[in-house]
Design a protein around this motif. Structure first.
Motif, PDB file in Angstrom:
ATOM      1  N   VAL A   1     -16.060  75.325  22.993  1.00 55.50           N
ATOM      2  CA  VAL A   1     -17.095  76.351  23.151  1.00 55.50           C
ATOM      3  C   VAL A   1     -17.547  76.477  24.597  1.00 55.50           C
ATOM      4  O   VAL A   1     -18.043  77.523  24.992  1.00 55.50           O
ATOM      5  CB  VAL A   1     -18.301  76.109  22.214  1.00 55.50           C
ATOM      6  CG1 VAL A   1     -17.883  76.284  20.762  1.00 55.50           C
ATOM      7  CG2 VAL A   1     -18.920  74.757  22.445  1.00 55.50           C
ATOM      8  N   LYS A   2     -17.355  75.440  25.412  1.00 58.72           N
ATOM      9  CA  LYS A   2     -17.717  75.555  26.833  1.00 58.72           C
ATOM     10  C   LYS A   2     -16.908  76.667  27.507  1.00 58.72           C
ATOM     11  O   LYS A   2     -17.337  77.223  28.515  1.00 58.72           O
ATOM     12  CB  LYS A   2     -17.519  74.229  27.570  1.00 58.72           C
ATOM     13  CG  LYS A   2     -16.072  73.804  27.697  1.00 58.72           C
ATOM     14  CD  LYS A   2     -15.925  72.457  28.382  1.00 58.72           C
ATOM     15  CE  LYS A   2     -14.466  72.064  28.480  1.00 58.72           C
ATOM     16  NZ  LYS A   2     -14.275  70.721  28.977  1.00 58.72           N
TER      17      LYS A   2
ATOM     18  N   ASP B   1     -18.164  80.264  24.934  1.00 56.43           N
ATOM     19  CA  ASP B   1     -19.543  80.768  25.028  1.00 56.43           C
ATOM     20  C   ASP B   1     -19.732  81.765  26.167  1.00 56.43           C
ATOM     21  O   ASP B   1     -20.331  82.818  25.959  1.00 56.43           O
ATOM     22  CB  ASP B   1     -20.540  79.613  25.153  1.00 56.43           C
ATOM     23  CG  ASP B   1     -20.746  78.869  23.836  1.00 56.43           C
ATOM     24  OD1 ASP B   1     -20.309  79.366  22.773  1.00 56.43           O
ATOM     25  OD2 ASP B   1     -21.344  77.773  23.877  1.00 56.43           O
TER      26      ASP B   1
ATOM     27  N   SER C   1     -13.992  86.194  21.198  1.00 53.75           N
ATOM     28  CA  SER C   1     -13.698  84.760  21.238  1.00 53.75           C
ATOM     29  C   SER C   1     -13.231  84.264  19.875  1.00 53.75           C
ATOM     30  O   SER C   1     -13.789  84.629  18.842  1.00 53.75           O
ATOM     31  CB  SER C   1     -14.932  83.983  21.685  1.00 53.75           C
ATOM     32  OG  SER C   1     -16.006  84.203  20.800  1.00 53.75           O
TER      33      SER C   1
ATOM     34  N   ASN D   1     -14.651  70.183  17.099  1.00 54.87           N
ATOM     35  CA  ASN D   1     -15.451  71.418  16.981  1.00 54.87           C
ATOM     36  C   ASN D   1     -15.739  71.838  15.544  1.00 54.87           C
ATOM     37  O   ASN D   1     -16.174  72.962  15.309  1.00 54.87           O
ATOM     38  CB  ASN D   1     -14.784  72.568  17.753  1.00 54.87           C
ATOM     39  CG  ASN D   1     -13.489  73.053  17.133  1.00 54.87           C
ATOM     40  OD1 ASN D   1     -13.284  73.016  15.931  1.00 54.87           O
ATOM     41  ND2 ASN D   1     -12.596  73.540  17.979  1.00 54.87           N
TER      42      ASN D   1
ATOM     43  N   ILE E   1     -19.116  73.631  14.595  1.00 53.88           N
ATOM     44  CA  ILE E   1     -19.523  74.809  15.360  1.00 53.88           C
ATOM     45  C   ILE E   1     -19.218  76.064  14.550  1.00 53.88           C
ATOM     46  O   ILE E   1     -18.136  76.205  13.994  1.00 53.88           O
ATOM     47  CB  ILE E   1     -18.802  74.825  16.728  1.00 53.88           C
ATOM     48  CG1 ILE E   1     -19.271  73.614  17.529  1.00 53.88           C
ATOM     49  CG2 ILE E   1     -19.061  76.134  17.460  1.00 53.88           C
ATOM     50  CD1 ILE E   1     -18.446  73.309  18.728  1.00 53.88           C
TER      51      ILE E   1
ATOM     52  N   ARG F   1     -20.368  79.460  15.757  1.00 52.28           N
ATOM     53  CA  ARG F   1     -20.791  80.660  16.471  1.00 52.28           C
ATOM     54  C   ARG F   1     -19.658  81.505  17.030  1.00 52.28           C
ATOM     55  O   ARG F   1     -19.902  82.422  17.801  1.00 52.28           O
ATOM     56  CB  ARG F   1     -21.794  80.309  17.550  1.00 52.28           C
ATOM     57  CG  ARG F   1     -21.319  79.402  18.631  1.00 52.28           C
ATOM     58  CD  ARG F   1     -22.493  79.085  19.581  1.00 52.28           C
ATOM     59  NE  ARG F   1     -22.109  78.202  20.635  1.00 52.28           N
ATOM     60  CZ  ARG F   1     -22.192  76.882  20.596  1.00 52.28           C
ATOM     61  NH1 ARG F   1     -22.648  76.284  19.500  1.00 52.28           N
ATOM     62  NH2 ARG F   1     -21.833  76.170  21.621  1.00 52.28           N
ATOM     63  N   HIS F   2     -18.432  81.238  16.639  1.00 53.04           N
ATOM     64  CA  HIS F   2     -17.283  82.057  17.047  1.00 53.04           C
ATOM     65  C   HIS F   2     -16.397  82.277  15.833  1.00 53.04           C
ATOM     66  O   HIS F   2     -16.435  81.515  14.877  1.00 53.04           O
ATOM     67  CB  HIS F   2     -16.482  81.339  18.154  1.00 53.04           C
ATOM     68  CG  HIS F   2     -17.267  81.120  19.401  1.00 53.04           C
ATOM     69  ND1 HIS F   2     -17.468  82.103  20.341  1.00 53.04           N
ATOM     70  CD2 HIS F   2     -17.919  80.022  19.858  1.00 53.04           C
ATOM     71  CE1 HIS F   2     -18.200  81.617  21.328  1.00 53.04           C
ATOM     72  NE2 HIS F   2     -18.496  80.367  21.061  1.00 53.04           N
TER      73      HIS F   2
END
Length: 179
Positions: free
Chosen positions: A135-136, A139, A145, A153, A156, A158-159
């Motif tokens: 994500v680095k 984001d 993305s 990950n 996570i 958010r993608h």
């Protein structure tokens, strides 16, 4: 005009997790499972994280890592509709720059040198899509993305997530017969 895709190497095209597990077992006689890497930083899964991290600096670590299942076939199919760029942060580990270049020549020889970006910071990438496991990198990305699942990950959300190359093809080439 074709859309552009930037595709990461480690844990997306290259099975770094299994390579690290194999190298650790070879060096220290202890094998961990891929499941042990779920939800934590990769090196933290090993009994001795410092020793595990040192393996990444050894010659051959990147060069001899296996290709992810389905990656070769997926890139062949994707290049019909997209301009593909391989983008990898290759500056942190001294051997990785040359080894990643040589790995690509060996495993994905149809990717032109013009479509290979070995860099330090992926925030410079301006493609339409980015497929990455970190994500680095995702984001700050301004395009679409896609998070490629890796142990570190899994929590996570958010993608857009894909778990393998068949899911990439389902997402980007839904009519494809190669799965």
């Amino acid at each position: 005009m074709k859309k552009t895709i930037a595709i990461d190497m480690d844990n997306v095209l290259v099975d770094i997790e299994i390579n690290w597990i194999d190298k650790y077992e070879e060096a220290y006689g202890i094998r961990i499972s891929k499941e042990a890497m779920r939800g934590i930083p990769e090196d933290a899964a090993f009994p001795d994280p410092v020793a595990a991290r040192e393996l990444v600096y050894q010659p051959g670590f990147f060069l001899n890592a296996p290709i992810m299942d389905g990656a070769y076939e997926a890139l062949i199919a994707l290049q019909e509709r997209y301009d593909i760029y391989i983008v990898s942060a290759a500056m942190e580990f001294p051997n990785s720059l040359k080894e990643k270049h040589d790995w690509l020549a060996k495993h994905l020889p149809f990717i032109s040198w013009r479509n290979i970006v070995l860099c330090g910071d992926k925030s410079i990438i301006g493609t339409d899509l980015l497929i990455d496991d970190h994500v680095k990198n995702l984001d700050p990305f301004k395009g679409e993305s896609i998070l490629f699942t890796a142990g570190h990950n899994i929590h996570i959300d958010r993608h857009t997530r894909v778990n393998n190359w068949a899911e990439v093809l389902d997402l980007l080439l839904p009519e494809s017969v190669i799965k």
